[in-house]
Structures are given as structure tokens and as C-alpha cells.
Design a protein around this motif. Structure first.
Motif, PDB file in Angstrom:
ATOM      1  N   ASN A 137      49.408  35.933  48.459  1.00 16.48           N
ATOM      2  CA  ASN A 137      50.145  37.394  48.136  1.00 16.48           C
ATOM      3  C   ASN A 137      51.265  37.562  49.290  1.00 16.48           C
ATOM      4  O   ASN A 137      51.240  37.107  50.218  1.00 16.48           O
ATOM      5  CB  ASN A 137      48.931  38.364  48.267  1.00 16.48           C
ATOM      6  CG  ASN A 137      47.819  38.294  47.272  1.00 16.48           C
ATOM      7  OD1 ASN A 137      48.115  37.616  46.163  1.00 16.48           O
ATOM      8  ND2 ASN A 137      46.696  38.900  47.669  1.00 16.48           N
ATOM      9  N   ILE A 138      52.280  38.393  48.617  1.00 15.30           N
ATOM     10  CA  ILE A 138      53.554  38.758  49.162  1.00 15.30           C
ATOM     11  C   ILE A 138      53.552  40.115  49.345  1.00 15.30           C
ATOM     12  O   ILE A 138      53.315  40.939  48.245  1.00 15.30           O
ATOM     13  CB  ILE A 138      54.662  37.834  48.379  1.00 15.30           C
ATOM     14  CG1 ILE A 138      54.676  36.375  48.349  1.00 15.30           C
ATOM     15  CG2 ILE A 138      55.913  38.345  49.015  1.00 15.30           C
ATOM     16  CD1 ILE A 138      55.447  35.654  47.247  1.00 15.30           C
ATOM     17  N   ASP A 139      54.228  40.586  50.461  1.00 19.86           N
ATOM     18  CA  ASP A 139      54.571  41.938  50.518  1.00 19.86           C
ATOM     19  C   ASP A 139      56.131  41.901  50.845  1.00 19.86           C
ATOM     20  O   ASP A 139      56.786  41.326  51.896  1.00 19.86           O
ATOM     21  CB  ASP A 139      53.918  42.583  51.992  1.00 19.86           C
ATOM     22  CG  ASP A 139      52.433  43.115  51.539  1.00 19.86           C
ATOM     23  OD1 ASP A 139      52.125  43.353  50.624  1.00 19.86           O
ATOM     24  OD2 ASP A 139      51.627  42.947  52.670  1.00 19.86           O
ATOM     25  N   TYR A 156      49.201  44.685  55.771  1.00 23.09           N
ATOM     26  CA  TYR A 156      50.139  43.663  55.283  1.00 23.09           C
ATOM     27  C   TYR A 156      49.407  42.642  54.960  1.00 23.09           C
ATOM     28  O   TYR A 156      48.389  41.928  55.714  1.00 23.09           O
ATOM     29  CB  TYR A 156      51.289  43.465  56.202  1.00 23.09           C
ATOM     30  CG  TYR A 156      52.045  44.366  56.356  1.00 23.09           C
ATOM     31  CD1 TYR A 156      53.049  45.041  55.258  1.00 23.09           C
ATOM     32  CD2 TYR A 156      52.558  44.878  57.698  1.00 23.09           C
ATOM     33  CE1 TYR A 156      53.842  46.111  55.438  1.00 23.09           C
ATOM     34  CE2 TYR A 156      53.440  45.755  57.979  1.00 23.09           C
ATOM     35  CZ  TYR A 156      54.208  46.378  56.891  1.00 23.09           C
ATOM     36  OH  TYR A 156      54.866  47.546  57.034  1.00 23.09           O
ATOM     37  N   TYR A 157      49.566  41.874  53.913  1.00 17.58           N
ATOM     38  CA  TYR A 157      49.189  40.543  53.389  1.00 17.58           C
ATOM     39  C   TYR A 157      49.856  39.644  54.486  1.00 17.58           C
ATOM     40  O   TYR A 157      50.960  39.661  54.864  1.00 17.58           O
ATOM     41  CB  TYR A 157      49.480  39.965  52.003  1.00 17.58           C
ATOM     42  CG  TYR A 157      48.906  40.683  51.080  1.00 17.58           C
ATOM     43  CD1 TYR A 157      47.726  41.174  50.818  1.00 17.58           C
ATOM     44  CD2 TYR A 157      50.027  41.104  49.861  1.00 17.58           C
ATOM     45  CE1 TYR A 157      47.247  41.857  49.825  1.00 17.58           C
ATOM     46  CE2 TYR A 157      49.425  41.713  48.899  1.00 17.58           C
ATOM     47  CZ  TYR A 157      48.143  42.238  48.506  1.00 17.58           C
ATOM     48  OH  TYR A 157      47.509  42.828  47.511  1.00 17.58           O
ATOM     49  N   ARG A 158      49.194  38.531  54.998  1.00 14.37           N
ATOM     50  CA  ARG A 158      49.599  37.576  55.750  1.00 14.37           C
ATOM     51  C   ARG A 158      49.940  38.528  57.220  1.00 14.37           C
ATOM     52  O   ARG A 158      50.573  37.803  58.219  1.00 14.37           O
ATOM     53  CB  ARG A 158      51.169  36.827  55.421  1.00 14.37           C
ATOM     54  CG  ARG A 158      50.700  36.351  53.931  1.00 14.37           C
ATOM     55  CD  ARG A 158      51.747  35.218  53.675  1.00 14.37           C
ATOM     56  NE  ARG A 158      51.933  35.090  52.136  1.00 14.37           N
ATOM     57  CZ  ARG A 158      52.819  34.188  51.564  1.00 14.37           C
ATOM     58  NH1 ARG A 158      53.667  33.590  52.568  1.00 14.37           N
ATOM     59  NH2 ARG A 158      52.562  33.806  50.304  1.00 14.37           N
ATOM     60  N   GLY A 159      49.558  39.657  57.564  1.00 10.90           N
ATOM     61  CA  GLY A 159      49.837  40.132  58.603  1.00 10.90           C
ATOM     62  C   GLY A 159      51.248  40.896  58.966  1.00 10.90           C
ATOM     63  O   GLY A 159      51.336  41.545  60.029  1.00 10.90           O
ATOM     64  N   GLU A 160      52.360  40.508  57.991  1.00  6.47           N
ATOM     65  CA  GLU A 160      53.409  41.218  58.071  1.00  6.47           C
ATOM     66  C   GLU A 160      54.245  41.078  56.649  1.00  6.47           C
ATOM     67  O   GLU A 160      53.883  40.147  55.920  1.00  6.47           O
ATOM     68  CB  GLU A 160      54.447  40.375  59.263  1.00  6.47           C
ATOM     69  CG  GLU A 160      54.729  39.032  58.903  1.00  6.47           C
ATOM     70  CD  GLU A 160      55.331  38.413  60.168  1.00  6.47           C
ATOM     71  OE1 GLU A 160      55.801  38.920  61.023  1.00  6.47           O
ATOM     72  OE2 GLU A 160      55.658  37.146  59.686  1.00  6.47           O
ATOM     73  N   PRO A 161      55.209  41.834  56.574  1.00  3.81           N
ATOM     74  CA  PRO A 161      55.952  41.595  55.305  1.00  3.81           C
ATOM     75  C   PRO A 161      56.761  40.395  55.227  1.00  3.81           C
ATOM     76  O   PRO A 161      57.439  40.133  56.502  1.00  3.81           O
ATOM     77  CB  PRO A 161      56.922  43.162  55.130  1.00  3.81           C
ATOM     78  CG  PRO A 161      56.654  43.517  56.483  1.00  3.81           C
ATOM     79  CD  PRO A 161      55.461  43.195  57.321  1.00  3.81           C
ATOM     80  N   GLN A 162      56.972  40.015  54.033  1.00  9.10           N
ATOM     81  CA  GLN A 162      57.811  38.556  54.045  1.00  9.10           C
ATOM     82  C   GLN A 162      59.326  38.978  54.085  1.00  9.10           C
ATOM     83  O   GLN A 162      60.109  38.119  54.160  1.00  9.10           O
ATOM     84  CB  GLN A 162      57.326  37.777  52.796  1.00  9.10           C
ATOM     85  CG  GLN A 162      56.415  36.917  53.059  1.00  9.10           C
ATOM     86  CD  GLN A 162      55.054  37.790  53.596  1.00  9.10           C
ATOM     87  OE1 GLN A 162      54.459  38.356  52.431  1.00  9.10           O
ATOM     88  NE2 GLN A 162      54.365  37.868  54.644  1.00  9.10           N
TER      89      GLN A 162
END
Length: 991
Positions: free
Chosen positions: A52-54, A247-253
Motif C-alpha cells: 500500500n502507498i500513501d 501511514y502505510y510503511r511508516g511514512e508517506p511515499q
């Protein structure tokens, strides 16, 4: 006019980030359904947050554009063709639908993705209605689910709002038909397509809550969230409670935050206005203690007031005008539509119709100021394309606008009356116009007035949720223009060459999110929104940069766009909250105690732009070699760097200036305006020791002793002030409109404020309170002031309207100014027997301090190398004015100068006759035979001369008693003046 979409760099950057973050297609799968023709190809790490992506993009920067183009990209590169867009509300859904299906969007994307089209399927309430006794799927749902990969040039998109997605219709499985040959539940049929789900406004879909569970039931392989705000999660309790953004992955992409958006000119600047009130009116407020479906409890001080449904607020306080009752119910609203919540504050005066009229009037002033600039484009070159100017009004009650029985509500009537008056005044101004563009504007204004006075006006329009079922053709035309006809709203003329005059829009928070129009230049809130929502979201409807009549979007270099935002007094802290929101939206927080991972990453990324091989190990090795950090990455207290001693954090900034440079960029060059400079400057103790004997005398306290004539002077001045023959002190006061401008620069965000009077009603205050404050602020007796006031009011024909806050302020200010002017030489300094500590000297230890905050030496800094005779340990030099202060510090002095330097604030606390203290700016020690001479300088720039004479007298009087100790005092306005003084002292030419 046709809107022209343009490729903007920040949007391209977002697409690049998505492409980099996309996990790719799973080409090694053994899944026998991998090539299922109704579904997307299989994505790596599918159904996992790892995929997943933010994407964080601030309001008004083009999220819809980015996720629409993302769908084209993913289809072209990976063959993905089924997307679900989930939005919070019908209005956001309508905005998304309007964009994706617009001709200008289709034309734009066809330039990049030839022969590819988007088939948009929108599910609305009512689409699941049973017909002929049978329960069937909506055609648009069937179209989306059963479309196959065989049509290689078509992207299938399903657009649904959260209410529809959560509805029973989407989850039931008793339909009289099937999808994909067997699915009887819409949500399961969608899941079978292995969709990519796009979430717009992710803070409205928090994980673990019902609406996110609906997303999960669609079994998306990949979720891409787009928003300015993301959900928060909390863990722990009490003092151990930790809140962080989810956030997905801990931070926005990709992270385009508020500070970047404002300072890079990607959105409009903001001005804020509100009608001011007197202190008494402002303090007359009621607090909502309890709000339930059947009743309401208000408090004022210790008193409680209970109101049942239908009871009038005017029974509590007559200031609640307009027959406002408590409507109760599930919405907990007043009859005017204002939603109540616990601890909310209500100010009776803000409910008056004339109060709202003033906000309307001021909003129209803002509108026409912007409209004239946008229409005429005088500073943008010959025949620069015009810009259509729109204004948006958020109101609290549909009945105040629509009225009853096809009539107009009082708000619409008041708006027309105020608008008509302003239009006639403008038309008169341009009546004799010679310039062609001005003549054209005159024609536009005339057409506006003509339409406004017609039976079916098209100057203003409203959109409310209740309008969806209306059969009124005029209302439907208004709704269609606001929701769908963006190009028409931005155009000046129709296809037949007739003026399109509609540019004032009204709504009841229905357009709070999702809807926007780039040419909204004014937003007026005629009532508080009730609940505490994001301030950036509130102004978001007008943040986009405008487009001109050719459809071209202007950037900040072409046109300095500003949004005027008008609010009520009860939201007067809006600007500060907005600034706080902007400043808080920063990707990392600097830590002056330890080197954090975020700081390391920031430095490494900045260094890699010039040196791609630079890495974290090199950074840490370098800092270790310079003895800046401990093994646990804590900053050391004292670091020797280039012969200077400093903190580890300061050493890091000196070795890697990229940290502060990148922090300013990362924070959008906006910091909390109350943030303090924590940098310290160490003293060169060996130089300060040369001033020790003098400082033993300067540390002794001095008391001001006034001449006996001062009391008589006070009475004389008071009588003169109250004898105000020109009525410049005794004035009448009307309510004021406060104008606040949110200003951002390279280092801070702040609020700039101005005021202007309005209305015909006079403001007054109670005489007892007036007299009490006057006595406190002037130190005059109440009896004397009472006698003087009685005479003054009698002279003013007994008009007690002059007893107000403005008159009070004028009396206090004028008296103190005149009294201080009269007594500025009527005193002397008398030494006391005790010493006291100052910013530079510890009186208890009889020694100078080790360091001082850099801010007390000056607000500016220069990296000039300092002289060894300078009083402080290292550059940069601190100063308050480039001329003369910086020039004084940078000038070379002869060998007879043993030490010199800038004095910190409060280094010498010289008492002022008008309260407070003052300190001169510089001190020089000059070797002169057996006895040194000390020169004390008050440096003043030529443009900072206000009050200089008073400061000179105060400081001259203070240093007079030190002449025998060889102390000379002067005020100087140039470094040459200081140099000449030193030469004369060295040569014995001054007594």
C-alpha cells in the motif's frame, strides 16, 4: 472558456514517487486465477500494507489530477484496469466525477495516453431501487464488475462514497441476478475483480473503523491513499499516551505538506477579517455545558440556563436576535442550523442580523477589490487575459436564503440590498471610463445589476443538500452551475456573447470538502462551523491558484493571488490556529540533544545531490572524528571546532549547514513564530576581565529620584489633556473590522493585522470601570479624574457615548506621553548600596557568566571573522542593524583599543523614568596612560530615531556619575562617528 490542464512539477514528482513505490506485478505466481479476465493482474505483496502507498498532498494542489493520471500510468505500464475510488461524501464524489468526465481532462490525458479512455461508473443512492418487484444490480455496477481485459484501451473505474459503500444494498446477497456467473453480493463481486482502491481524504477512513472495514471487504490488492490529512493512532494511557499518524510503511511515499505548498506558491496566500467587539461584548459569552436531543444547558459564570426543544435563546439573553430556538434532535442544532457541541462558546452579539450584514458587506468589498484587479490586470501587460472572480458564502440556515413559498429569505434580501448599493457605486465610478478594458468592466457591472434586479437573477446561487429533490428550475440551474459547470463559472460570456454574471455562491457546509473552484477569492463564514475541523480544510475551497479566461492556470510569478477569508468574532483565533497548523505540518523535528535518524537521513539526502556516494557511515565517522557525538549519537556539550568552543548541535550545523537549509525547505520555510533561538555565545573571559573594575560599579543598583514639582506637573498635564477642544481625544466609537493577513517568509509564518470602523451604532462602557482603569494607568487620583470627566462630558453636551474604550485609550496614551515629555529631565539617579545580577554578570559570585543567548546580542547574524579583542568567543557576529551596528563590529580599530564588543540586552539595567530599563549597545576600553577610558555607545540607525532623545537623556544622566571613573557616553548613528570619538579620546581631545 476551456480549462487547460498543465503538467506541474509537484504533480509529476508525486507520480514519480508512486511509480517508485509500486511493488510491481507478481510474475512468479502459481495462482491458477492469475489471468482471470474480469480481474486485475496479480500485484506483488498484494493484500498487505507492504504494497500500500500513501501520498500526502496539501489541499488545493491537485490530488484528483494525480490519482487520475496514476490510473492511466498503472494501466499503461502494468495492465491494471479496475480501480475503485472511495470518497467520504456525495459532494466530493460529484467533484471527482466532474473532473474525470470533463472534456478538458480527457483532452489533457489523451496527449499522454493515446487511444486510452476511462469508463467511469458512479453508484448513487437510489440506484439499487427494486423495479417490478425484482431486486437487480445497478447497470453501472454490472458494467464495472463484468468488464474484461479484452478491451485493452479501456480503464474501468467505480466511484462510490462511504455512505453508499457502507449501505445494506452493497452488502446484501438476495438479489434476483448474479454477477460473474455466481456472485449475488455487490461487495463480493467487486472483490472478485482484485481492484486497486484509491481512498480520497483518508482521515475519514481510519483503520479499525467501519468504513475501513468496508474497504477491506472489497479485498483490494493495493490501496493508494491521497490526502492532506491522515488518520491518527494512539497507544498507552495518561502521561504514556503516544499519538502518531497512521501511514502505510511508516511514512508517506510522497509528502507535499502545508508549509511547502504555501511557501512555494502552490496555493493562494490568505487574508483573514472579522468584526471586532468591545471587551464587554466579548466577555458576554455563554458556554454549552450539556447538549442532548431533548434539551440544552448553557452557563455564564456560575449561572446555568436550561432550554428545552423549541425554547428561545432570547429568553436567556436579548442579544440572541432572530427568534432562535433549540431544535434538538440527533443533530443537536439551533433553529438557525448551528450544530452545538459541549464547551462551545456562544456570543449573543454575533447572532444579530446587522452583524452578519457587516460580514457580507466586508466580503463584497474584498470581492470587488479582487475583481477589479483580476478584470483589469493593469500590472500584467497589455491585454492580459481577464480572471473571473468568485466568492463563496457559508451560511447556517437554508431558510434564511431560500425563504418559504418560493420567496427569498432575509439573508438573500439583505445580500441583494448590500450588493445593489455597491454595484451602483462602482458603475458610477466607471461611468466615464476611457480605457477599453475599463469600459468592458463597466458593461459587466451593468449586466450584473440588470440581472440582479430581474425576476430570474443569475448573479448569485446556492447549493444545499435539500436542493437535490427540488423541482424548482431556477434552483436546479444554480446547483448545476455550482457542482458541474466549473467552466461556465470561470467564463465571462456565453456562446452568444452575453455576460455570465454568476459569481456569488452560498452553501451550508455542504461544500466543506471535495468541492473547489480555482477562482474563489473570497470566502465568508456567517456562522462558526461548530465542530473543530482543520483550518486548512476550511480555507481549502479557495486555495487553488486561479485560471484566466483562456483556461491557463496562473502561478505566483504571474499573479500574486490571495484569498480573503471572513469569519465571526467567535473565531478570531482562526489565523493563529491556521499558522499553527501550517507550522506543525513538518516532516521532521530537529533535536538539539541528539542526532536522530530523521536528521541523518535529511543530511545524507542533501549531500547525495552533489556526492551520490555519500552515506550515513561517512557522516557518523566525520562527526566522531570531530568529537561531536557520543556512541549513542547524543550531542556533546563542549566541542572544539576551528579554535572555538561550541555545543555539539552547533558544531553539526557548522559542519553540515545542509541540515538547517534542508530543514527550512522541509518545513516550507515556516516555523512557529514563538520559537526561540537556543543558540548561545560564549564569553571570552580574558577580555571581560579587563572590564571587571568598571562592572563592579555598573552592578550597583541606581534609583530614580524625581524633583518635588512632579506631582504638580501631573495635575497640570491632566487638565490640559481633558480640555480637548478639537475632540481628538474624546471620540465616538463604532464596531471595527479586524483584517488579518497570514504572511510566510523564509523563516516564519505570522499574522499581520489592521483595523477599520464600521456600522452606525456607538459602543460605550460603564463609567465606574472607565474611571478605575484610567486611575490605574495614569496614577492620578479618582477624585481628580472624576472632576475632570464631569467637566469634559458637560462640554460635550452630556453625550455619554464618549465614554468608551477608544476615548479611554486616547486619554491614557496622551497623558502619559505629555507627562513623560514634561518630566524627562526632572529627575536624577541615586546609587543604592546593593548590587544585582544582569544578563552578563552574576552579582552573587562576583563574576561574569560563561555564555549568553545569541538572541540578546541581536536578531541578525554575519559570518565575518571577529577581532581577537572582541568580547565573545566566536562568529557569527550578532547585530540589530546593518548600519551602523554591523559596520561598527566589522571596522578595524587601533592598538589602543584593548577590548570592545556589543552589550547584550539587560547587561546594564538603567532604570527609565517612564518605567522599564535600557542598555546601551557597545562598550570600548581605550588605553590612555595610566588610567583607561571607557566609551559607551548607543547606536541608532537613521531610520530608527523614534524616542532617541529620551534614550540619550536617560543614559547620559546615568553615566554622568561615572565620569570620574573614565566613562564617556555618546549616541552615534554611523561607524565613522564612533571612529572619530575614539580618535578624540585617544588624543585627549574630549573632556
Amino acid at each position: 472558456m476551456k480549462i487547460k490542464l498543465e503538467t506541474l512539477q509537484h504533480q509529476t514528482d508525486a507520480l514519480t514517487a508512486i511509480d517508485k513505490a509500486f511493488p510491481g506485478i507478481d510474475t512468479t505466481t502459481n495462482d491458477p486465477n492469475a489471468n482471470y479476465i474480469y480481474a486485475n493482474p496479480l500485484i506483488r505483496y498484494r493484500y498487505n500494507d507492504k504494497a500500500n502507498i500513501d501520498i500526502k498532498m496539501e489541499t488545493g494542489t491537485g490530488k484528483t489530477y494525480v490519482y487520475t493520471r496514476m490510473m492511466y500510468d498503472l494501466h499503461q505500464k502494468y495492465g491494471l484496469f479496475k480501480f475503485v475510488i472511495a470518497v467520504p461524501s456525495p459532494s466530493i464524489k460529484e467533484g471527482t466525477r466532474s473532473f474525470i468526465t470533463s472534456d478538458y481532462a480527457k483532452q489533457h490525458f489523451s496527449e499522454f495516453y493515446e487511444n486510452t479512455r476511462v469508463q467511469l461508473n458512479v453508484i448513487n443512492a437510489g440506484d439499487f431501487s427494486a423495479r417490478s418487484g425484482r431486486r437487480n444490480f445497478p447497470a453501472q455496477l454490472s458494467e464495472f464488475v463484468e468488464a474484461t481485459r479484452q478491451n485493452a484501451n479501456q480503464i474501468e473505474v467505480l466511484l462510490v462514497n462511504q455512505g453508499m459503500l457502507h449501505s445494506k444494498s452493497m452488502h446484501r446477497d438476495d438479489y434476483d441476478q448474479t454477477l460473474l456467473g455466481g456472485e449475488t453480493s455487490p461487495i463480493k463481486a467487486i472483490a472478485a475483480t482484485r481492484p486497486v482502491v484509491i481512498i480520497d481524504e483518508p482521515q475519514r477512513f481510519p483503520r479499525g473503523k467501519k468504513f475501513y472495514e468496508d474497504i477491506e471487504e472489497m479485498k483490494p490488492q493495493l490501496i493508494v491513499r491521497f490526502g492532506a490529512t491522515f488518520p491518527e493512532t494512539t497507544s498507552g494511557r495518561g502521561k504514556n499516551k503516544i499519538t502518531k499518524i497512521d501511514y502505510y510503511r511508516g511514512e508517506p511515499q510522497f509528502n507535499l505538506d502545508a508549509v511547502d505548498s504555501f511557501n512555494q506558491g502552490l496555493v493562494k496566500g490568505i487574508d483573514i477579517d472579522y468584526p471586532d467587539m468591545t471587551e464587554e461584548q466579548a466577555n458576554n459569552l455563554y458556554k454549552v455545558k450539556q447538549v442532548k436531543a431533548k434539551g440544552l444547558i448553557l452557563t455564564k459564570g456560575k449561572k446555568e440556563y436550561q432550554l428545552s426543544v423549541g425554547e428561545n435563546l432570547a429568553d436567556v439573553d436579548p442579544g440572541f436576535e432572530g427568534n432562535i430556538t433549540y431544535a434538538g434532535g440527533t443533530d443537536r442544532e439551533l433553529s438557525n442550523g448551528l450544530a452545538l457541541s459541549k464547551d462551545m462558546k456562544l456570543i449573543p452579539g454575533t447572532f444579530a442580523q446587522n452583524y452578519q450584514d457587516e460580514i457580507i458587506s466586508q466580503a463584497l468589498d474584498c470581492h470587488f477589490k479582487a475583481e477589479e484587479e483580476n478584470f483589469l490586470r493593469l500590472n500584467s501587460g497589455d491585454n492580459a487575459p481577464k480572471i473571473k472572480t468568485l466568492s463563496l458564502f457559508f451560511i447556517d440556515s437554508i431558510s434564511s436564503f431560500r425563504g418559504e413559498n418560493n420567496g427569498k429569505g432575509w439573508l438573500a434580501q439583505h445580500f441583494e440590498k448590500i450588493l445593489t448599493k455597491k454595484l451602483k457605486k462602482l458603475i458610477e465610478r466607471y461611468e466615464l471610463a476611457i480605457d477599453d478594458r475599463e469600459k468592458e468592466y463597466h458593461s459587466f457591472l451593468q449586466a450584473t445589476l440588470k440581472s440582479l434586479q430581474s425576476e430570474h437573477q443569475d448573479v448569485y446561487a446556492g447549493y444545499f443538500s435539500e436542493d437535490r429533490g427540488s423541482s424548482d428550475a431556477d434552483i436546479q440551474a444554480e446547483v448545476e452551475d455550482i457542482l458541474s459547470n466549473k467552466e461556465k463559472l470561470l467564463s465571462f460570456k456565453d456562446k452568444d456573447g452575453n455576460w455570465l454574471t454568476r459569481r456569488f455562491l452560498f452553501s451550508k457546509w455542504t461544500l466543506r470538502e471535495g468541492w473547489d473552484n480555482p477562482n474563489v477569492f473570497t470566502i465568508a463564514k456567517l456562522r462558526t462551523s461548530g465542530s473543530e475541523i482543520s483550518k486548512i480544510q476550511e480555507v481549502g475551497r479557495g486555495l487553488r491558484l486561479p485560471v484566466d479566461e483562456t483556461g491557463h492556470r496562473l502561478n505566483q510569478d504571474e499573479w500574486q493571488s490571495r484569498l480573503s477569508f471572513l469569519i465571526g468574532y467567535d473565531e478570531r483565533d482562526f489565523a493563529q490556529k491556521l499558522v499553527g497548523e501550517i507550522n506543525d505540518d513538518s516532516p521532521i523535528k530537529l533535536n538539539q540533544e541528539e542526532l536522530t535518524d530523521d536528521m541523518i537521513e535529511l543530511i545524507v539526502q542533501a549531500k547525495q545531490k552533489a556526492d551520490p556516494q555519500f552515506n550515513e557511515d561517512q557522516l557518523l565517522d566525520d562527526l566522531d572524528d570531530h568529537n561531536v557525538i557520543t556512541r549513542s549519537n547524543k550531542f556533546k556539550a563542549n566541542v572544539e571546532l576551528d579554535g572555538q568552543t561550541m555545543s555539539g548541535y552547533d558544531a553539526l550545523c557548522q559542519l553540515y549547514p545542509e541540515l538547517e537549509q534542508q530543514t527550512k525547505v522541509a518545513k516550507g520555510r515556516v516555523r512557529d513564530k514563538n520559537s526561540k533561538d537556543n543558540t548561545v555565545v560564549k564569553l571570552r573571559k580574558q577580555n571581560w576581565q579587563q572590564l571587571k573594575n568598571l562592572w563592579l560599579q555598573l552592578a550597583k543598583r541606581q534609583m530614580i529620584k524625581f524633583d518635588p514639582s512632579v506631582n504638580q506637573d501631573a495635575e497640570t498635564v491632566a487638565r490640559n489633556v481633558f480640555n480637548d477642544s478639537d475632540n481628538k481625544i474624546f471620540v465616538l466609537q463604532r464596531p471595527q473590522m479586524v483584517h488579518q493577513e497570514v504572511v510566510t517568509d523564509n523563516s516564519s509564518a505570522s499574522v499581520r493585522e489592521t483595523q477599520a470602523d464600521y456600522n452606525t451604532e456607538y459602543l460605550t462602557m460603564k463609567y465606574g470601570k472607565f474611571l478605575k482603569i484610567l486611575a490605574q494607568q495614569t496614577d492620578l487620583s479618582v477624585n481628580l479624574l472624576n472632576n475632570l470627566m464631569i467637566k469634559a462630558i458637560k462640554r460635550l453636551r452630556n453625550n455619554t457615548n464618549y465614554i468608551n474604550e477608544k476615548t479611554l485609550g486616547n486619554l491614557i496614551r496622551t497623558f502619559n506621553n505629555q507627562f513623560n515629555e514634561r518630566i524627562k529631565t526632572s529627575y536624577s539617579y541615586e546609587p543604592l548600596k546593593f548590587s544585582a545580577s544582569t544578563s552578563i554578570y552574576n552579582a552573587k559570585k562576583h563574576e561574569f557568566v560563561d555564555s549568553v543567548p545569541a538572541s540578546v546580542l541581536g536578531v541578525y547574524q554575519s559570518n565575518s571573522t571577529s577581532d581577537e579583542k572582541y568580547l565573545y568567543d566566536r562568529p557569527p557576529l550578532r547585530y540589530d542593524s546593518a548600519d551602523p551596528e554591523l559596520k561598527i563590529l566589522q571596522r578595524s580599530y587601533g592598538p589602543k583599543i584593548s577590548v570592545f564588543g556589543k552589550l547584550p540586552k539587560k547587561a546594564i539595567k538603567i532604570p527609565r523614568f517612564d518605567n522599564g530599563t535600557t542598555t546601551p549597545d557597545f562598550i570600548f576600553k581605550i588605553e590612555h596612560g595610566s588610567k583607561p577610558i571607557y566609551l559607551v555607545i548607543e547606536a541608532k540607525a537613521e531610520n530608527m530615531r523614534l524616542g532617541d532623545e529620551e534614550i540619550r537623556i536617560i543614559q547620559q544622566k546615568y553615566f554622568d556619575h561615572l565620569k570620574e571613573s573614565g566613562v564617556y557616553y555618546q549616541m552615534a548613528t554611523s561607524e565613522q562617528e564612533v571612529h572619530d570619538l575614539i580618535n578624540k579620546l585617544e588624543n585627549g581631545e574630549l573632556n
